[in-house]
Design an enzyme around this catalytic site. Structure first.
Site, PDB file in Angstrom:
ATOM      1  N   TYR A  96       8.678  -4.312  -3.618  1.00  0.00           N
ATOM      2  CA  TYR A  96       8.502  -2.897  -4.194  1.00  0.00           C
ATOM      3  C   TYR A  96       7.576  -3.186  -5.519  1.00  0.00           C
ATOM      4  O   TYR A  96       7.419  -4.106  -6.093  1.00  0.00           O
ATOM      5  CB  TYR A  96       9.932  -2.634  -4.936  1.00  0.00           C
ATOM      6  CG  TYR A  96      10.961  -2.069  -4.054  1.00  0.00           C
ATOM      7  CD1 TYR A  96      10.522  -1.680  -2.685  1.00  0.00           C
ATOM      8  CD2 TYR A  96      12.152  -1.955  -4.345  1.00  0.00           C
ATOM      9  CE1 TYR A  96      11.394  -1.371  -1.912  1.00  0.00           C
ATOM     10  CE2 TYR A  96      13.087  -1.541  -3.333  1.00  0.00           C
ATOM     11  CZ  TYR A  96      12.778  -0.974  -1.920  1.00  0.00           C
ATOM     12  OH  TYR A  96      13.649  -0.627  -1.103  1.00  0.00           O
TER      13      TYR A  96
ATOM     14  N   SER B  80      19.385  -4.319   6.394  1.00  0.00           N
ATOM     15  CA  SER B  80      18.788  -2.789   6.155  1.00  0.00           C
ATOM     16  C   SER B  80      17.933  -2.313   7.513  1.00  0.00           C
ATOM     17  O   SER B  80      17.258  -2.927   8.062  1.00  0.00           O
ATOM     18  CB  SER B  80      17.972  -2.940   5.049  1.00  0.00           C
ATOM     19  OG  SER B  80      17.205  -1.575   4.724  1.00  0.00           O
TER      20      SER B  80
ATOM     21  N   GLY C 218      13.999  14.708   2.917  1.00  0.00           N
ATOM     22  CA  GLY C 218      14.143  14.996   4.382  1.00  0.00           C
ATOM     23  C   GLY C 218      12.862  15.675   4.872  1.00  0.00           C
ATOM     24  O   GLY C 218      12.399  16.637   3.900  1.00  0.00           O
TER      25      GLY C 218
ATOM     26  N   GLY D 184       9.829  14.754   4.514  1.00  0.00           N
ATOM     27  CA  GLY D 184       8.750  14.712   3.477  1.00  0.00           C
ATOM     28  C   GLY D 184       9.042  15.820   2.316  1.00  0.00           C
ATOM     29  O   GLY D 184       8.294  15.970   1.407  1.00  0.00           O
TER      30      GLY D 184
HETATM   31  N1  LIG Z   1      15.908  -0.146   2.915  1.00  0.00           N
HETATM   32  C1  LIG Z   1      14.512   0.545   2.795  1.00  0.00           C
HETATM   33  O1  LIG Z   1      14.025   0.418   3.923  1.00  0.00           O
HETATM   34  C2  LIG Z   1      14.465   1.688   1.642  1.00  0.00           C
HETATM   35  C3  LIG Z   1      13.315   2.348   2.031  1.00  0.00           C
HETATM   36  C4  LIG Z   1      13.223   3.392   0.816  1.00  0.00           C
HETATM   37  C5  LIG Z   1      13.744   3.166  -0.386  1.00  0.00           C
HETATM   38  N2  LIG Z   1      14.855   2.175  -0.448  1.00  0.00           N
HETATM   39  C6  LIG Z   1      15.503   2.216  -1.740  1.00  0.00           C
HETATM   40  O2  LIG Z   1      16.216   3.391  -2.061  1.00  0.00           O
HETATM   41  C7  LIG Z   1      16.005   3.882  -3.318  1.00  0.00           C
HETATM   42  C8  LIG Z   1      16.043   5.428  -3.271  1.00  0.00           C
HETATM   43  O3  LIG Z   1      14.672   5.741  -2.341  1.00  0.00           O
HETATM   44  P1  LIG Z   1      13.776   6.958  -2.733  1.00  0.00           P
HETATM   45  O4  LIG Z   1      13.441   6.727  -4.145  1.00  0.00           O
HETATM   46  O5  LIG Z   1      13.014   7.360  -1.754  1.00  0.00           O
HETATM   47  O6  LIG Z   1      15.209   8.071  -2.950  1.00  0.00           O
HETATM   48  P2  LIG Z   1      15.475   9.275  -3.758  1.00  0.00           P
HETATM   49  O7  LIG Z   1      16.470   9.083  -5.030  1.00  0.00           O
HETATM   50  O8  LIG Z   1      15.917  10.383  -2.637  1.00  0.00           O
HETATM   51  O9  LIG Z   1      14.023   9.973  -4.213  1.00  0.00           O
HETATM   52  C9  LIG Z   1      13.530   9.658  -5.644  1.00  0.00           C
HETATM   53  C10 LIG Z   1      12.281  10.420  -5.769  1.00  0.00           C
HETATM   54  O10 LIG Z   1      12.737  11.709  -5.667  1.00  0.00           O
HETATM   55  C11 LIG Z   1      12.408  12.566  -6.900  1.00  0.00           C
HETATM   56  N3  LIG Z   1      13.361  13.374  -7.231  1.00  0.00           N
HETATM   57  C12 LIG Z   1      14.865  13.290  -7.255  1.00  0.00           C
HETATM   58  N4  LIG Z   1      15.474  14.462  -7.520  1.00  0.00           N
HETATM   59  C13 LIG Z   1      14.702  15.180  -7.863  1.00  0.00           C
HETATM   60  C14 LIG Z   1      14.611  16.439  -8.518  1.00  0.00           C
HETATM   61  N5  LIG Z   1      15.853  17.293  -8.640  1.00  0.00           N
HETATM   62  N6  LIG Z   1      13.480  17.116  -9.057  1.00  0.00           N
HETATM   63  C15 LIG Z   1      12.256  16.501  -8.676  1.00  0.00           C
HETATM   64  N7  LIG Z   1      12.080  15.217  -8.325  1.00  0.00           N
HETATM   65  C16 LIG Z   1      13.014  14.788  -7.966  1.00  0.00           C
HETATM   66  C17 LIG Z   1      12.398  11.407  -7.985  1.00  0.00           C
HETATM   67  O11 LIG Z   1      11.649  11.860  -9.139  1.00  0.00           O
HETATM   68  P3  LIG Z   1      11.974  11.423 -10.613  1.00  0.00           P
HETATM   69  O12 LIG Z   1      11.632   9.701 -10.680  1.00  0.00           O
HETATM   70  O13 LIG Z   1      10.849  11.996 -11.501  1.00  0.00           O
HETATM   71  O14 LIG Z   1      13.191  11.481 -10.746  1.00  0.00           O
HETATM   72  C18 LIG Z   1      11.836  10.188  -7.192  1.00  0.00           C
HETATM   73  O15 LIG Z   1      10.399  10.133  -7.269  1.00  0.00           O
HETATM   74  C19 LIG Z   1      14.654   3.229  -3.662  1.00  0.00           C
HETATM   75  O16 LIG Z   1      14.691   2.966  -5.138  1.00  0.00           O
HETATM   76  C20 LIG Z   1      14.838   1.837  -2.956  1.00  0.00           C
HETATM   77  O17 LIG Z   1      15.656   0.870  -3.859  1.00  0.00           O
HETATM   78  C21 LIG Z   1      15.037   1.527   0.403  1.00  0.00           C
END
Ligand SMILES: NC(=O)c1ccc[n+]([C@@H]2O[C@H](COP(=O)([O-])OP(=O)(O)OC[C@H]3O[C@@H](n4cnc5c(N)ncnc54)[C@H](OP(=O)(O)O)[C@@H]3O)[C@@H](O)[C@H]2O)c1
Length: 306
Positions: A50, A149, A222, A224
């Site tokens: 990351y 994972s 979901g 994109g």
């Molecule tokens: N194991 C794997 O393969 C894998 C893959 C990907 C991710 N991960 C882990 O999972 C965590 C979460 O993944 P993710 O960050 O993709 O998930 P997420 O929580 O679904 O998405 C976060 C993103 O969505 C935005 N967002 C959320 N709610 C919003 C809203 N109401 N309005 C506008 N923007 C909004 C956030 O912006 P803001 O920051 O501005 O709120 C941020 O850019 C990662 O940090 C990582 O630790 C694991």
């Protein structure tokens, strides 16, 4: 905040994902972590990859927080290894696991990692090498527990042919709008919906039957799109808003609750860098969606029930 078993640990079912923190300054990272902790979050997710450079988000997290050893003990810090970024390939060899963990310990400025996950299945995996690495890391006290994972049930079984350390978690992509793990099982024998995703059908059941805690990544996305985005998900975003009004929370809490409502121990990995959004999402930790509401969100996301 609900606390659930994760192997031998007891952790919040909301976990703060730190994949997007590399551009935040120290105070912004502290505010984010403070908001999570104030909401009752005890668990924090990292990975060696990351950030723009290797271990960057782990480093920024440790630099900003400057945790004392007693503060460190109150946090459950997990990280992952096994992806090589440039050029992309997967490596779960003994050497790669050991060197990645050593670098994560330095970056996180800690003596131990609470949970180490193999980030992706590796087609060239040698379970005996993984076992040797895990045994050494456990014996030295550098890693307390292990998991995976993005692994299928059969990939976990292959690891278990040699790995004796319990595999206590599987971090998987899951949201109301990205739910092949549920859709395939619900549509068993019927060729509709996302039922063609390999091994999706039995994986959540396998984790449940084997005491493997599921961690849902990208819980608000979901295809994109953000699931709150009316252009991408008109029915789902409307349904989230209706239920948010009913429970007097924000839609992000309802989206969180759709995952925490699953009957098995399940954590939601929240990736927001916005402290208020993290606090709002955490309100879904214990929100008791009814069966009717849970399935209405599932259908509103476009899934078909046979
Ligand atoms: N194991 C794997 O393969 C894998 C893959 C990907 C991710 N991960 C882990 O999972 C965590 C979460 O993944 P993710 O960050 O993709 O998930 P997420 O929580 O679904 O998405 C976060 C993103 O969505 C935005 N967002 C959320 N709610 C919003 C809203 N109401 N309005 C506008 N923007 C909004 C956030 O912006 P803001 O920051 O501005 O709120 C941020 O850019 C990662 O940090 C990582 O630790 C694991």
């Amino acid at each position: 905040m609900k606390y659930i078993p994760l192997g031998t640990a007891n952790v919040s079912n909301i976990i703060l994902g730190n994949m997007r923190i590399s551009d935040l300054d120290d105070e912004a990272i502290r505010s984010l972590v403070r908001a999570a902790r104030d909401a009752g979050v005890t668990a924090f997710d990292h990975a060696d990859i990351y950030g723009r450079s290797l271990h960057e988000c782990e480093t920024r997290f440790a630099e900003a927080l400057e945790l004392s050893s007693s503060e460190r003990e109150h946090l459950f810090i997990q990280t992952k290894c096994g992806i090589v970024k440039d050029p992309p390939y997967y490596d779960s060899s003994y050497e790669h696991i050991i060197s990645s963990v050593e670098a994560s310990l330095r970056a996180l400025r800690t003596d131990y990692i609470d949970l180490l996950l193999l980030h992706r299945p590796d087609a060239l995996v040698e379970p005996t090498e993984v076992a040797r690495a895990f045994d050494q890391l456990r014996a030295s006290g550098k890693v307390r527990q292990f998991g995976v994972s993005n692994h299928t049930a059969s990939q976990i079984e292959v690891l278990k042919s040699a790995v004796e350390q319990p595999l206590v978690a599987n971090q998987l992509q899951l949201s109301a709008a990205h739910a092949p793990l549920l859709a395939q099982g619900l549509s068993a024998n019927i060729k509709i919906d996302q039922a063609n995703v390999v091994d999706g059908g039995g994986l959540l059941d396998y984790c449940r039957a084997n005491d493997i805690t599921v961690q849902a990544w990208s819980p608000f996305q979901g295809n994109g799109h953000l699931i709150f985005d009316a252009a991408g998900f008109p029915d789902l975003s409307r349904e989230l808003e209706l239920l948010a009004a009913k429970y007097d929370v924000e839609p992000i809490a309802v989206a969180t609750a759709w995952i925490t409502r699953l009957p098995q121990p399940t954590m939601v990995v929240i990736g927001s860098t916005n402290p208020a959004r993290v606090a709002d999402a955490a309100k879904g930790s214990e929100l008791p969606l009814t069966r009717r509401e849970w399935y209405s969100l599932y259908r509103a996301a476009g899934h078909i029930l046979p």
